[in-house]
Write an enzyme that holds these catalytic residues in place. Structure first.
Site, PDB file in Angstrom:
ATOM      1  N   LYS A 157      13.492  24.257  40.805  1.00 41.36           N
ATOM      2  CA  LYS A 157      14.124  23.996  42.110  1.00 41.36           C
ATOM      3  C   LYS A 157      14.388  22.512  42.358  1.00 41.36           C
ATOM      4  CE  LYS A 157      12.505  28.182  44.330  1.00 41.36           C
ATOM      5  NZ  LYS A 157      11.708  28.837  45.363  1.00 41.36           N
ATOM      6  N   ASP A 195      15.461  29.035  51.126  1.00 44.58           N
ATOM      7  CA  ASP A 195      14.029  29.324  51.294  1.00 44.58           C
ATOM      8  C   ASP A 195      13.577  29.018  52.727  1.00 44.58           C
ATOM      9  OD1 ASP A 195      13.463  30.221  48.750  1.00 44.58           O
ATOM     10  OD2 ASP A 195      12.813  28.266  48.002  1.00 44.58           O
TER      11      ASP A 195
END
Ligand code: ATR
Length: 288
Positions: free
Chosen positions: A73, A109
């Site tokens: 990420k 997220d």
């Protein structure tokens, strides 16, 4: 998956290192099937040295977009053309959109975590104190979400203290009044911080199938019944961390609702189509 893949099928997917246990293909292909969309979601297992080539491949193969998961990420950012504002601030990307050869990084997220805390955890973040284990890309999204919602105090505990300190430093400029504290995992004051906390979150990989007997909290006696204990891991459905928290009377939540909600938001970015979160969560709970 659509029953028949044809020349017009658009490809989306997920890039990660160990994605054999990922539920994202199930989530997205269930949505595609339910709404008869001409898309197909594929898992791409990519080795660390190949990450740059894989991201270039998104353009070459005209893939519409991908999710990015553990442990890429943060690393993926250097290979992208543009970053949406919150992804830039967070320093972590979980979704890439390919718009005519321009790759833009997003972080869904944050949305997924907030929605799961509100709807599934029934937890109001304002004026609360939180202990967070881990300081990687997933932790960054979670901490950003907590700060946006007005959390009072955050205590980050991480094996590598420097990474926790870096989050404190990076986020202080966007949230000047926030109170972030960085500690190493072995710090003695963990007991004191957990006693004060309302919420404890595991963002580390401890408890994943490859580290299934591990937990970030070595002393289970520190759990208490006034806590909401949240593990971002969703496979296994109840990690050792969550089982021990439950034994102590704490309320628990695993990573499945967040995975579904962030996935729906990513799906929307690729397709312009937004299914209802609860409905998809129920389908996944039945099929996972
Ligand atoms: P992600 O993008 O999913 O957050 P990551 O950036 O690799 O993945 O972060 C993984 C987190 O798990 C980190 O906080 C890592 O600690 P370090 O910063 O010290 O690397 C933590 N982690 C992984 N394995 C661990 C272990 N064996 N013990 C303690 N923490 C661990």
């Amino acid at each position: 998956m659509k029953k028949e893949i044809n020349g017009k099928t658009k490809i989306i997917g997920v890039i990660g290192k160990n994605i054999e246990n990922s539920l994202s293909p199930l989530i997205h292909n269930q949505i595609i099937l339910k709404y008869s969309l001409n898309f197909c979601y594929i898992p791409f297992k990519v080795a660390e040295n190949d990450l740059g080539k894989a991201i270039q491949g998104i353009k070459a193969l005209n893939i519409k977009g991908v999710n990015i998961t553990f442990p890429y990420k943060e690393k993926v950012i250097e290979f992208l053309d543009e970053l949406e504002e919150s992804a830039r601030r967070i320093g972590a990307v979980n979704t890439i959109v390919n718009n005519k050869g321009i790759l833009t990084g997003y972080n869904t997220d944050v949305f997924g975590f907030k929605k799961s805390l509100q709807e599934d955890g029934k937890f109001d973040i304002k004026k609360k104190k939180t202990v967070i284990f881990g300081a990687g890309g997933a932790a960054r999204g979670v901490i950003y979400a907590l700060l946006e919602e007005g959390i009072e105090e955050i205590y980050i505990f991480n094996r590598t203290l420097e990474k926790a300190k870096k989050i404190k430093q990076d986020f202080s400029s966007f949230f000047p009044r926030s109170c972030i504290n960085a500690f190493s995992l072995e710090e003695e004051n963990l007991k004191d911080k957990i006693e004060r906390a309302h919420l404890i979150i595991n963002t580390t990989s401890l408890g994943m199938p490859s580290k299934i007997d591990n937990t970030p909290l070595s002393d289970e006696k520190l759990f208490h019944s006034d806590l909401l204990v949240y593990d971002l891991i969703y496979r296994p459905t109840k990690t050792l961390f969550l089982r021990q928290a439950e034994m102590a009377g704490a309320k628990i939540i695993n990573g499945l609702p967040m995975l579904v909600y962030q996935g729906i938001e990513s799906f929307y970015l690729w397709t312009g189509f937004k299914p209802e979160g609860k409905e998809i969560l129920e389908i996944i709970e039945r099929n996972a």
